[in-house]
Write a protein that holds these residues in place. Structure first.
Motif, PDB file in Angstrom:
ATOM      1  N   GLU A 201       8.636  19.271   5.465  1.00 49.52           N
ATOM      2  CA  GLU A 201       8.035  19.690   4.185  1.00 49.52           C
ATOM      3  C   GLU A 201       7.450  21.094   4.276  1.00 49.52           C
ATOM      4  O   GLU A 201       7.296  21.770   3.261  1.00 49.52           O
ATOM      5  N   HIS A 202       7.126  21.529   5.501  1.00 49.27           N
ATOM      6  CA  HIS A 202       6.532  22.861   5.659  1.00 49.27           C
ATOM      7  C   HIS A 202       7.486  23.980   5.243  1.00 49.27           C
ATOM      8  O   HIS A 202       7.050  25.073   4.924  1.00 49.27           O
ATOM      9  N   HIS A 203       8.825  23.724   5.268  1.00 45.51           N
ATOM     10  CA  HIS A 203       9.770  24.767   4.873  1.00 45.51           C
ATOM     11  C   HIS A 203       9.655  25.115   3.389  1.00 45.51           C
ATOM     12  O   HIS A 203      10.033  26.204   2.973  1.00 45.51           O
ATOM     13  N   MET A 208       0.835  21.633   3.836  1.00 45.40           N
ATOM     14  CA  MET A 208       0.002  22.288   4.838  1.00 45.40           C
ATOM     15  C   MET A 208      -0.694  21.272   5.731  1.00 45.40           C
ATOM     16  O   MET A 208      -0.887  20.117   5.350  1.00 45.40           O
ATOM     17  N   ASP A 209      -1.037  21.716   6.927  1.00 43.06           N
ATOM     18  CA  ASP A 209      -1.841  20.921   7.846  1.00 43.06           C
ATOM     19  C   ASP A 209      -3.271  21.405   7.713  1.00 43.06           C
ATOM     20  O   ASP A 209      -3.534  22.605   7.796  1.00 43.06           O
ATOM     21  N   ILE A 210      -4.169  20.444   7.501  1.00 46.55           N
ATOM     22  CA  ILE A 210      -5.581  20.771   7.251  1.00 46.55           C
ATOM     23  C   ILE A 210      -6.426  20.243   8.401  1.00 46.55           C
ATOM     24  O   ILE A 210      -6.156  19.155   8.926  1.00 46.55           O
ATOM     25  N   TYR A 254       1.865   8.502  11.651  1.00 49.15           N
ATOM     26  CA  TYR A 254       0.718   8.749  10.769  1.00 49.15           C
ATOM     27  C   TYR A 254       0.191  10.174  10.979  1.00 49.15           C
ATOM     28  O   TYR A 254      -0.083  10.573  12.111  1.00 49.15           O
ATOM     29  N   GLU A 255       0.084  10.940   9.897  1.00 47.36           N
ATOM     30  CA  GLU A 255      -0.391  12.333   9.996  1.00 47.36           C
ATOM     31  C   GLU A 255      -1.515  12.566   8.984  1.00 47.36           C
ATOM     32  O   GLU A 255      -1.279  13.102   7.890  1.00 47.36           O
ATOM     33  N   PRO A 256      -2.739  12.181   9.335  1.00 47.00           N
ATOM     34  CA  PRO A 256      -3.836  12.343   8.366  1.00 47.00           C
ATOM     35  C   PRO A 256      -4.119  13.813   8.023  1.00 47.00           C
ATOM     36  O   PRO A 256      -4.806  14.089   7.042  1.00 47.00           O
ATOM     37  N   TRP A 257      -3.590  14.737   8.819  1.00 46.80           N
ATOM     38  CA  TRP A 257      -3.841  16.174   8.587  1.00 46.80           C
ATOM     39  C   TRP A 257      -2.827  16.825   7.654  1.00 46.80           C
ATOM     40  O   TRP A 257      -3.014  17.947   7.226  1.00 46.80           O
ATOM     41  N   HIS A 258      -1.733  16.141   7.359  1.00 40.39           N
ATOM     42  CA  HIS A 258      -0.619  16.778   6.618  1.00 40.39           C
ATOM     43  C   HIS A 258      -0.677  16.409   5.134  1.00 40.39           C
ATOM     44  O   HIS A 258      -0.522  15.250   4.769  1.00 40.39           O
ATOM     45  N   TRP A 259      -0.890  17.423   4.281  1.00 46.74           N
ATOM     46  CA  TRP A 259      -1.049  17.226   2.835  1.00 46.74           C
ATOM     47  C   TRP A 259      -0.059  18.106   2.093  1.00 46.74           C
ATOM     48  O   TRP A 259       0.236  19.226   2.512  1.00 46.74           O
TER      49      TRP A 259
HETATM   50 ZN    ZN Z   1       2.422  19.137   8.765  1.00 50.00          ZN
END
Ligand code: ZN
Length: 274
Positions: A201-203, A208-210, A254-259
């Motif tokens: 999704e970053h492409h 973003m990662d927060i 699980y990626e709680p930082w990725h929004w």
């Molecule tokens: Zn990410």
């Protein structure tokens, strides 16, 4: 120039950045002078190497062999196009990426098995402030505005949010793959740690990662922080949702930082689940 007027002009192999963002990083005197006079700095996407500055008329080489470097003409065209059509953002073609993925042993089966799709890169990204490492953070315009608003609102509630990363290019991710393959790792070993190039999704410039100061980046422990509790309650108001909650259908951990920012639902529609 207002900060949000700064943008990244994207092309297949080269990205053009406002030179003003990069001045503190220039080491050599001649290069520092060129950066001081130039509007743009051209950077190779696969490894971040500075190639040249551009003042709107002339190129000043920052590397040897600039004439042999692919994509310089396309980068200049991208600068002109992005300035002429401020705010209008298209996508770069995906042609070429699939070929390179196949040469790495990544074919369409990867997309089918994960349910992920190839994400094209935007032709233009906006400056959304600096990340935790003082690198410029690039996002699509609505996501950039929403992130700045959300960061301010969190701070007003006594919660510090910082950006770990935003937009990342295909070439950047391909470069990670190729370097690891060259060191003898297998595609399977790399995929256990890195997203397949093209499928992140970053492409797309909306994800973003927060993080929050004092916490390591991209760790599950982020879920125990006041910053994460704030995001769970408030991020939806700014259009951000967590892409990979526990037990997500893509099988991504699980990626709680990725929004990821998504356009608001039309009035009357039921809100998307978070
Ligand atoms: Zn990410």
């Amino acid at each position: 120039m207002h900060a949000l007027d700064w943008h990244l002009a994207n092309s297949t192999h080269v990205e053009a950045l406002p030179a003003r963002l990069l001045r503190p990083r220039a080491r050599a005197n001649a290069d520092a002078r060129a950066l001081a006079q130039a509007a743009w700095c051209l950077r190779r996407k696969s490894d971040g190497r500075f190639l040249a500055t551009y003042d709107g008329r002339r190129l000043h080489a920052l590397c040897h062999g600039l004439a042999r470097e692919p994509g310089i003409g396309e980068a200049i065209a991208a600068i002109e196009a992005s300035c002429a059509t401020a705010g209008a953002t298209g996508s770069l073609p995906l042609a070429g990426l699939e070929e390179r993925l196949a040469s790495l042993g990544l074919d369409a089966a990867y997309g089918k098995s994960t349910g992920l799709v190839l994400v094209p890169e935007p032709s233009r990204l906006e400056f959304a402030g600096y990340d935790r490492y003082r690198r410029p953070l690039w996002l699509l315009e609505p996501a950039a505005r929403a992130w700045r608003r959300m960061q301010r609102a969190a701070l007003a509630d006594g919660v510090a949010l910082d950006a770990i990363s935003g937009y990342r290019s295909h070439d950047y991710q391909l470069g990670i793959f190729e370097r690891k393959l060259a060191r003898g790792q297998t595609v399977q070993q790399i995929l256990a740690v890195n997203a397949a190039p093209g499928y992140s999704e970053h492409h797309g410039g909306l994800a973003m990662d927060i993080g929050t100061p004092g916490e390591p980046p991209a760790e599950e422990s982020f879920e125990t922080t006041p910053a994460f509790a704030w995001l769970r309650g408030q991020a939806g108001r700014f259009g951000f949702r967590m892409s990979y909650p526990r037990d997500n259908p893509h099988g991504i951990s699980y990626e709680p930082w990725h929004w990821c920012w998504q356009p608001p639902a039309p009035a009357g529609a039921s809100p998307a689940s978070v």
